[in-house]
Design an enzyme around this catalytic site. Structure first.
Site, PDB file in Angstrom:
ATOM      1  N   ASN A  95       0.887  -1.214  -0.045  1.00 13.88           N
ATOM      2  CA  ASN A  95      -0.047   0.121  -0.046  1.00 13.88           C
ATOM      3  C   ASN A  95       0.845   1.457  -0.053  1.00 13.88           C
ATOM      4  OD1 ASN A  95      -2.578   1.578   0.289  1.00 13.88           O
ATOM      5  ND2 ASN A  95      -3.132  -0.011   1.241  1.00 13.88           N
ATOM      6  N   HIS A 125      23.861   2.802  11.447  1.00  9.58           N
ATOM      7  CA  HIS A 125      24.654   3.943  11.792  1.00  9.58           C
ATOM      8  C   HIS A 125      25.343   3.814  13.297  1.00  9.58           C
ATOM      9  CE1 HIS A 125      23.296   6.041   8.292  1.00  9.58           C
ATOM     10  NE2 HIS A 125      22.081   5.561   8.675  1.00  9.58           N
ATOM     11  N   GLY A 152      -0.564  -1.651   8.999  1.00  6.19           N
ATOM     12  CA  GLY A 152       0.065  -0.262   8.679  1.00  6.19           C
ATOM     13  C   GLY A 152       1.148   0.105   9.705  1.00  6.19           C
ATOM     14  N   ALA A 170      -0.407  -3.888  13.366  1.00  6.75           N
ATOM     15  CA  ALA A 170      -0.137  -2.422  13.031  1.00  6.75           C
ATOM     16  C   ALA A 170       0.783  -1.667  14.028  1.00  6.75           C
ATOM     17  CB  ALA A 170      -1.429  -1.891  12.859  1.00  6.75           C
TER      18      ALA A 170
END
Length: 197
Positions: A95, A125, A152, A170
């Site tokens: 999506n 990092h 999501g 999610a």
């Protein structure tokens, strides 16, 4: 997070150090920088194709990705760093707002569904400020099995493997490996229950 290899990499190219998951100088290779800009341009072009132009979208996303199976659908906007480090299987759906920082390999099996605003980060990092300010980084691969569903706003961190037939809830931040056949969620993501398949 998995250990980052150390050792004598003075005889390796920066690109090989990157692929081997070792610390490398991120801005030290002109070819890598050129490949990064080429992919950024392709992503920009992809994100500016009308959604109704399905054939154009399909052709361009297959140019961006390193390997792709049948029936892939990636809604724009989509962002990645190199593209050629990303492999997706059959029936891949993503999506809006998928971001993949593919300094190392990111592989997806078949029938993977990704909700909106999901991110997959291979780049690491250093905590040491001096090294970080000298653009030293490393990258570890991400592997996703088949039949995986991401809700999501999921973030997957470097070096993680997610097993097949698994659902990631999610808003999860996946910091470690998740096995096959489970529902997992949270920050950090953890197994909530096993699935009977």
């Amino acid at each position: 997070m998995k250990d980052i290899p150390t050792g004598d990499n003075s005889k390796k190219s920066i690109k090989q150090q990157q692929r081997d998951g070792e610390w490398y100088e991120a801005l030290g290779d002109a070819e890598l920088i050129q490949e990064l800009h080429q992919c950024e341009d392709l992503c920009f072009a992809y994100n500016n194709i009308l959604p109704s132009k399905a054939a154009e979208l399909d052709e361009l996303i297959r140019r961006i990705l390193g390997k792709s199976g049948k029936n892939i659908n990636v809604h724009s906007p989509f962002h990645c760093d190199f593209g050629y480090n990303i492999e997706v299987g059959e029936d891949f759906f993503a999506n809006f707002n998928l971001t993949i920082l593919d300094e190392n390999h990111v592989t997806f099996g078949d029938h993977v569904f990704i909700g909106p605003n999901c991110s997959f980060y291979t780049a690491i990092h250093p905590l040491d400020i001096d090294r970080r300010n000298r653009n030293i980084e490393a990258a570890l691969p991400i592997h996703v099995g088949s039949n995986v569903w991401f809700g999501g706003n999921v973030t997957v961190l470097p070096g993680v493997t997610i097993g097949s037939n698994t659902t990631i809830g999610a808003g999860s931040v996946v910091t470690r490996d998740i096995p096959d056949n489970v529902v997992a969620a949270g920050n950090p993501c953890r197994v909530i229950r096993k699935l009977s398949l």
